[in-house]
Structures are given as structure tokens and as C-alpha cells.
Design a protein around this motif. Structure first.
Motif, PDB file in Angstrom:
ATOM      1  N   VAL A  46      18.177 -71.809 -46.039  1.00  0.00           N
ATOM      2  CA  VAL A  46      19.608 -72.177 -45.314  1.00  0.00           C
ATOM      3  C   VAL A  46      19.526 -72.684 -44.204  1.00  0.00           C
ATOM      4  O   VAL A  46      19.855 -71.056 -43.550  1.00  0.00           O
ATOM      5  CB  VAL A  46      20.134 -70.727 -46.489  1.00  0.00           C
ATOM      6  N   ALA A  47      19.977 -73.324 -44.053  1.00  0.00           N
ATOM      7  CA  ALA A  47      20.709 -73.606 -41.980  1.00  0.00           C
ATOM      8  C   ALA A  47      21.374 -73.109 -41.660  1.00  0.00           C
ATOM      9  O   ALA A  47      21.669 -72.735 -40.313  1.00  0.00           O
ATOM     10  CB  ALA A  47      20.855 -75.050 -41.965  1.00  0.00           C
ATOM     11  N   GLY A  48      22.693 -72.905 -42.701  1.00  0.00           N
ATOM     12  CA  GLY A  48      24.571 -72.718 -42.144  1.00  0.00           C
ATOM     13  C   GLY A  48      24.925 -73.131 -43.286  1.00  0.00           C
ATOM     14  O   GLY A  48      25.041 -73.922 -44.654  1.00  0.00           O
ATOM     15  N   PHE A  49      25.978 -73.334 -42.373  1.00  0.00           N
ATOM     16  CA  PHE A  49      27.159 -74.224 -43.448  1.00  0.00           C
ATOM     17  C   PHE A  49      28.264 -75.131 -42.783  1.00  0.00           C
ATOM     18  O   PHE A  49      27.852 -75.947 -42.606  1.00  0.00           O
ATOM     19  CB  PHE A  49      28.987 -72.556 -43.806  1.00  0.00           C
ATOM     20  N   HIS A  50      28.904 -75.596 -43.951  1.00  0.00           N
ATOM     21  CA  HIS A  50      29.442 -76.697 -44.385  1.00  0.00           C
ATOM     22  C   HIS A  50      31.173 -76.767 -44.647  1.00  0.00           C
ATOM     23  O   HIS A  50      30.987 -76.814 -45.892  1.00  0.00           O
ATOM     24  CB  HIS A  50      29.164 -78.720 -44.834  1.00  0.00           C
ATOM     25  N   SER A  51      31.961 -77.875 -44.050  1.00  0.00           N
ATOM     26  CA  SER A  51      33.542 -77.402 -44.539  1.00  0.00           C
ATOM     27  C   SER A  51      33.307 -78.466 -43.976  1.00  0.00           C
ATOM     28  O   SER A  51      34.079 -78.700 -42.810  1.00  0.00           O
ATOM     29  CB  SER A  51      33.588 -76.411 -44.566  1.00  0.00           C
ATOM     30  N   HIS A  52      34.920 -79.067 -44.880  1.00  0.00           N
ATOM     31  CA  HIS A  52      35.544 -80.508 -44.412  1.00  0.00           C
ATOM     32  C   HIS A  52      36.928 -79.914 -45.448  1.00  0.00           C
ATOM     33  O   HIS A  52      37.191 -79.867 -46.366  1.00  0.00           O
ATOM     34  CB  HIS A  52      35.169 -81.227 -44.877  1.00  0.00           C
ATOM     35  N   ASN A  74      40.962 -75.998 -35.248  1.00  0.00           N
ATOM     36  CA  ASN A  74      40.528 -74.710 -35.101  1.00  0.00           C
ATOM     37  C   ASN A  74      40.669 -73.305 -35.767  1.00  0.00           C
ATOM     38  O   ASN A  74      39.852 -72.528 -35.305  1.00  0.00           O
ATOM     39  CB  ASN A  74      41.759 -74.532 -34.380  1.00  0.00           C
ATOM     40  N   ARG A  75      41.540 -73.160 -37.176  1.00  0.00           N
ATOM     41  CA  ARG A  75      41.397 -72.168 -38.173  1.00  0.00           C
ATOM     42  C   ARG A  75      40.718 -72.546 -38.723  1.00  0.00           C
ATOM     43  O   ARG A  75      40.038 -71.649 -39.186  1.00  0.00           O
ATOM     44  CB  ARG A  75      42.803 -72.379 -39.248  1.00  0.00           C
ATOM     45  N   GLN A  76      39.731 -74.062 -39.084  1.00  0.00           N
ATOM     46  CA  GLN A  76      38.759 -73.591 -40.321  1.00  0.00           C
ATOM     47  C   GLN A  76      37.522 -72.960 -39.485  1.00  0.00           C
ATOM     48  O   GLN A  76      36.612 -72.362 -39.688  1.00  0.00           O
ATOM     49  CB  GLN A  76      38.324 -75.185 -40.404  1.00  0.00           C
ATOM     50  N   LEU A 112      35.071 -70.177 -40.687  1.00  0.00           N
ATOM     51  CA  LEU A 112      34.000 -70.138 -40.693  1.00  0.00           C
ATOM     52  C   LEU A 112      32.858 -69.405 -39.639  1.00  0.00           C
ATOM     53  O   LEU A 112      32.113 -68.689 -40.732  1.00  0.00           O
ATOM     54  CB  LEU A 112      33.812 -71.970 -40.672  1.00  0.00           C
ATOM     55  N   ALA A 113      33.483 -68.948 -38.470  1.00  0.00           N
ATOM     56  CA  ALA A 113      32.637 -68.582 -37.644  1.00  0.00           C
ATOM     57  C   ALA A 113      32.915 -66.214 -37.883  1.00  0.00           C
ATOM     58  O   ALA A 113      31.561 -66.334 -38.108  1.00  0.00           O
ATOM     59  CB  ALA A 113      32.992 -68.331 -37.018  1.00  0.00           C
ATOM     60  N   GLU A 114      33.906 -66.647 -38.726  1.00  0.00           N
ATOM     61  CA  GLU A 114      34.215 -65.039 -39.405  1.00  0.00           C
ATOM     62  C   GLU A 114      33.430 -64.889 -40.336  1.00  0.00           C
ATOM     63  O   GLU A 114      33.464 -63.102 -40.441  1.00  0.00           O
ATOM     64  CB  GLU A 114      36.179 -65.220 -39.190  1.00  0.00           C
ATOM     65  N   LEU A 141      26.140 -75.257 -38.478  1.00  0.00           N
ATOM     66  CA  LEU A 141      27.836 -75.593 -39.312  1.00  0.00           C
ATOM     67  C   LEU A 141      28.116 -77.193 -38.456  1.00  0.00           C
ATOM     68  O   LEU A 141      28.401 -77.257 -37.930  1.00  0.00           O
ATOM     69  CB  LEU A 141      28.250 -74.845 -37.996  1.00  0.00           C
ATOM     70  N   ASN A 142      28.232 -77.733 -40.421  1.00  0.00           N
ATOM     71  CA  ASN A 142      28.744 -78.790 -40.025  1.00  0.00           C
ATOM     72  C   ASN A 142      30.805 -78.683 -40.245  1.00  0.00           C
ATOM     73  O   ASN A 142      31.010 -78.280 -40.991  1.00  0.00           O
ATOM     74  CB  ASN A 142      28.178 -79.714 -41.251  1.00  0.00           C
ATOM     75  N   ILE A 143      30.796 -78.738 -39.397  1.00  0.00           N
ATOM     76  CA  ILE A 143      32.741 -78.612 -39.658  1.00  0.00           C
ATOM     77  C   ILE A 143      33.774 -80.288 -39.721  1.00  0.00           C
ATOM     78  O   ILE A 143      34.901 -80.436 -40.403  1.00  0.00           O
ATOM     79  CB  ILE A 143      33.606 -78.685 -38.372  1.00  0.00           C
ATOM     80  N   GLY A 144      32.213 -80.965 -40.787  1.00  0.00           N
ATOM     81  CA  GLY A 144      33.286 -82.256 -41.484  1.00  0.00           C
ATOM     82  C   GLY A 144      33.757 -83.713 -40.374  1.00  0.00           C
ATOM     83  O   GLY A 144      33.594 -83.289 -39.224  1.00  0.00           O
TER      84      GLY A 144
END
Ligand code: LLP
Length: 431
Positions: free
Chosen positions: A201-207, A219-221, A225-227, A243-246
Motif C-alpha cells: 500500500v503506497a497511499g490513497f486515491h480519491s476523485h 482544498n477540502r479533499q 485525506l491528510a487528516e 496521494l492521488n487526488i484525481g
């Protein structure tokens, strides 16, 4: 005009990247997808440069293949230093067929079959973006069988609706993509992934969405994710590296759409991530973004030949074109607006209000409604701007209409990059 590569020549014709739209139509036929390689490259560079400047040299944009997938796009994005996201074996196959390095592919998809997973792992795809626990378990098993450890990101849902911010924590939690943080389900998903032997697991993704102009949602995203990453670190000791922010930055389809300053937006997101990470005592992860639309949309123009006008007295005027929802289903699907020009009469007043209708036997087959163009005659060339994204990739053969050809303008010359489909192509799988 909407873009700097558009102009009018001495014949009063539209030129795109210096080429006369009428000449292009005559040489390659219509409907015709046109891509300006230089625009495409400028868009790639904008992301690569801004991401390096604001997130650091390790950061990288991935091109979201779904926006426009054909072999010719991959050498361009690769030479500009982009990675790519793919959502299906078909997209993987296309990228690999174009010689794109498998390790630079991120494999998305909400329901990857075991066969898809096996294809992705054995092709050497660099990273799986794992959507859910079912996929995780299959991937763990298949990677084990193939004797590899697969790098993954976990797709999380942050519960943001970018278009109705007041609906935070409601609307988008209910999504078929990823695992929600809000409901507490992400906790189990992440812990299960961390316990796997054959995935790393390298981290997270979200779109958060597409065609977004405002900055609050990004900014909220990153904050959410950081929290969440900090909470997990405190609970499990696991620290995200990536961290992939889409994707989702908006483009200008009409003069009414704002002109988004992408570097400025990236700078804002980066500053926000930095402050949040500092507050949480978290190292800033390697950041990826996944732009699709903002890489290809404005590099594309579709040319049609009009069959002429039809007035429905007391109602409206129609202008018919030789394509429509088969090459661009976005108006039929989303009522998306476009800028339409009569490329043959650019010096005439654009005062003919009309609806651009396609050739399908379907009343919803429209490209635009109540737009104003110079009144056309049968045979004029109609140009629809900003069609580079989600047009060819969503095209169909409804009514057995062959998919158009695509030409790419590179080095001052238009070259055919996708052949026009033939009738034989349409029936080729029928036994
Ligand atoms: N990453 C993920 C996980 C996505 O789902 C998408 C788009 C992107 C990146 C790229 O987003 P973009 O930068 O292109 O906004 N067919 C629709 C668009 C659907 C977008 C789906 N996901 C349209 O024609 O507007």
C-alpha cells in the motif's frame, strides 16, 4: 475566439492551427475529429511544470485515458513526462500497443474482474487503484499466484459534492466508487490491505468530480485525506507515501465558462496540503493528479458538413449535420454546451439562431440548441469546438453510423491518426 489556435483566413474560412477547415474537410471527409498536438503538449506541460513547482519534483500528472484513448495520444503524453490512468484492459492494451511503459500506468476501475486483474498484474502495470475489498482479495490472491508484490493505492470516498458544497458528507458518500471514510468503512479496508502479503500500500486515491472550477472542493479533499492519513498513522503506524487526488479541473466550452488558471489552482491545492500536513506532523506525500478533460478537450475540434437548414415555423430553426450523438453524445447525455461556428462563413454575422441536429432517428440527437451561427447553406462546414475530451472515447455506432476519422496536426501538417470506420468494420464481428 475561444482559443488561440483558431483564426479566419482571407476566404473567410475558419483555420485551426493555421489549416483551413474547408480544406481539412475536403481532404479527410466529415465528420472529422481534429486534434492539435501543440495544444495537447502545452496542456501537458502546464500540469507537469506546475506540479513540479508546487508539489516538488517527484509529483506527476497522470493523463486520464478515458477522456480520449487512441494509440497516438500516448507518445505525446509520455514525451511530456506524464503517467497515465487506465480504467479497463482495453485502455491498458491501447497504451501498451502504443509503447507506453506499463510501470507508468495506474489501473482504475470499480469492478475489475479476475481476468482484468491477472492481465494488469502480468502486464506489469505500475499501480492498481484498488476500489473495494472484493478486488483487494482477488488481487492479493492473483499477485501471489503470479509471484509478484503489486503496488496499490486505495480508493477512498471523501464525501464531497463539488457542485453543491453544502451537501458535504451526504451526496458523494453514496457512490459506487471507492470506500467511504465517513461511514467508517475505510478503516477496515485499509487495515485489510495493510495485512496483505502480495500488495504494497503506497497511499490513497480519491476523485471528487469533473468540470470543476471552484477551489474549495480540492482544498477540502486534500484536508480530509491528510487528516485521515494522520488518524491512520496514529492508530496503525502506517504512513502514506503517495496521494492521488484525481482529475476534474474544468475547461471552457463557451465564452460563458470561466478561464481556469491551472498553475494557480495547483499552487492553492499544494499550499493547502502543505499547511494541513504541517499541522498534522505528516510528511508531504508524493502527489499525483489525473487530468483528462483539461489535457485534451480544447485541443479538439469536430468538423461536420451540414445538410442545410429547416425552419419549423413559429418554433425554431434546425441545422442538420452528418454526425451527431454518435460522435458526440455529451449534449444528449448531459446537455453540455458547445461553441458552434459556421467554418465556411466566418465573416458573416453569426445571427442565425438554430439547433444543431444529428443524423440519428432520435429526437435527442442534438449537439447544441439555440446557438447563433452564420446562416448556413447545404454543404457548409460546421465546426464544434472543445470536442477533444469524451467525444471519440464515448462514440458509438448507433444507427450503424461509422465512427469518424481523426487527424492530428503536428509540425504544421495534419496526419491521419484514426481511420474512418467502414461499413465492413461495423459488421466485422457478426457471424
Ligand atoms: N480520475 C478519475 C478516477 C476519474 O473518474 C476521472 C473522470 C478522471 C480522473 C478525469 O477527470 P477529468 O479531468 O477529465 O474531469 N463522460 C463525462 C466525464 C466523466 C468523467 C469521469 N471520470 C463527460 O463527458 O463530461
Amino acid at each position: 475566439m475561444l482559443y488561440s489556435n483558431l483564426n479566419i483566413n482571407e476566404k473567410g474560412h475558419l483555420t485551426i492551427g493555421g489549416l483551413d477547415a474547408e480544406d481539412l474537410a475536403a481532404e479527410f471527409g466529415t465528420p472529422l475529429y481534429f486534434m492539435d498536438e501543440e495544444m495537447l503538449r502545452v496542456n501537458c506541460r502546464t500540469y507537469v511544470d506546475a506540479m513540479h513547482r508546487y508539489f516538488g519534483p517527484e509529483a506527476a500528472p497522470l493523463y486520464a485515458s478515458k477522456a480520449l484513448c487512441f494509440k497516438g495520444v500516448y507518445p505525446v503524453i509520455e514525451s511530456e513526462g506524464m503517467y497515465a490512468d487506465v480504467v479497463s484492459p482495453g485502455e491498458i492494451y491501447t497504451a501498451l500497443a502504443a509503447g507506453f511503459p506499463a510501470e507508468k500506468l495506474f489501473f482504475h476501475g470499480t469492478n475489475k474482474t479476475d481476468e482484468d486483474i491477472r492481465y494488469g498484474v502480468s502486464s506489469g502495470v505500475g499501480c492498481f487503484v484498488v476500489d473495494n475489498a472484493n478486488e483487494l482479495r482477488s488481487l492479493e490472491r492473483i499477485a501471489g499466484e503470479l509471484g509478484t508484490k503489486q503496488k496499490i493505492l486505495l480508493r477512498l470516498t471523501v464525501g464531497l459534492d463539488p457542485h453543491t458544497l453544502e451537501a458535504i458528507n451526504t451526496g458523494r458518500v453514496d457512490s459506487q466508487f471507492g470506500v467511504p471514510i465517513d461511514t467508517g468503512q475505510a478503516d477496515g479496508f485499509v487495515r485489510e490491505a495493510l495485512a496483505c502479503e502480495n500488495v504494497e500500500v503506497a497511499g490513497f486515491h480519491s476523485h471528487v468530480g469533473s468540470q470543476i472550477f471552484e477551489s474549495d472542493s480540492f482544498n477540502r479533499q486534500v484536508e480530509i485525506l491528510a487528516e485521515y492519513a494522520a488518524k491512520l498513522r496514529d492508530e496503525t503506524g502506517f504512513v502514506i507515501r503517495e496521494l492521488n487526488i484525481g482529475g476534474g479541473l474544468g475547461v471552457r466550452y463557451t465564452e460563458q465558462d470561466p478561464l481556469l488558471d491551472i498553475p494557480e489552482r495547483i499552487a492553492e491545492i499544494a499550499a493547502h496540503l502543505k499547511t494541513t500536513c504541517e499541522r498534522l506532523g505528516l510528511d508531504i506525500p508524493r502527489v499525483f493528479m489525473e487530468p483528462g478533460r483539461s489535457i485534451v478537450a480544447n485541443a479538439g475540434v469536430t468538423l461536420y458538413t451540414t445538410g442545410g437548414t429547416k425552419e419549423v415555423r413559429g418554433y425554431r430553426n434546425y441545422v442538420t449535420v452528418d454526425g451527431g450523438m454518435t460522435d458526440n453524445p455529451r449534449y444528449a447525455l448531459y446537455k453540455s454546451e458547445y461553441t458552434v461556428l459556421n467554418a465556411s462563413r466566418m465573416n458573416d454575422a453569426a445571427d442565425y439562431e438554430c439547433t444543431i441536429a444529428g443524423r440519428c432517428c432520435e429526437s435527442g440527437d442534438r449537439i447544441a440548441e439555440y446557438v447563433r451561427i452564420a446562416e448556413p447553406e447545404r454543404g457548409d462546414i460546421i465546426a464544434v469546438l472543445t470536442t477533444g475530451a469524451y467525444n471519440y472515447s464515448m462514440a458509438s455506432n448507433y444507427n450503424r453510423v461509422p465512427r469518424p476519422a481523426m487527424v492530428m496536426l503536428s509540425g504544421g501538417k495534419a496526419r491521419l491518426v484514426v481511420r474512418r470506420e467502414s461499413f465492413e468494420d461495423i459488421i466485422k464481428n457478426e457471424i
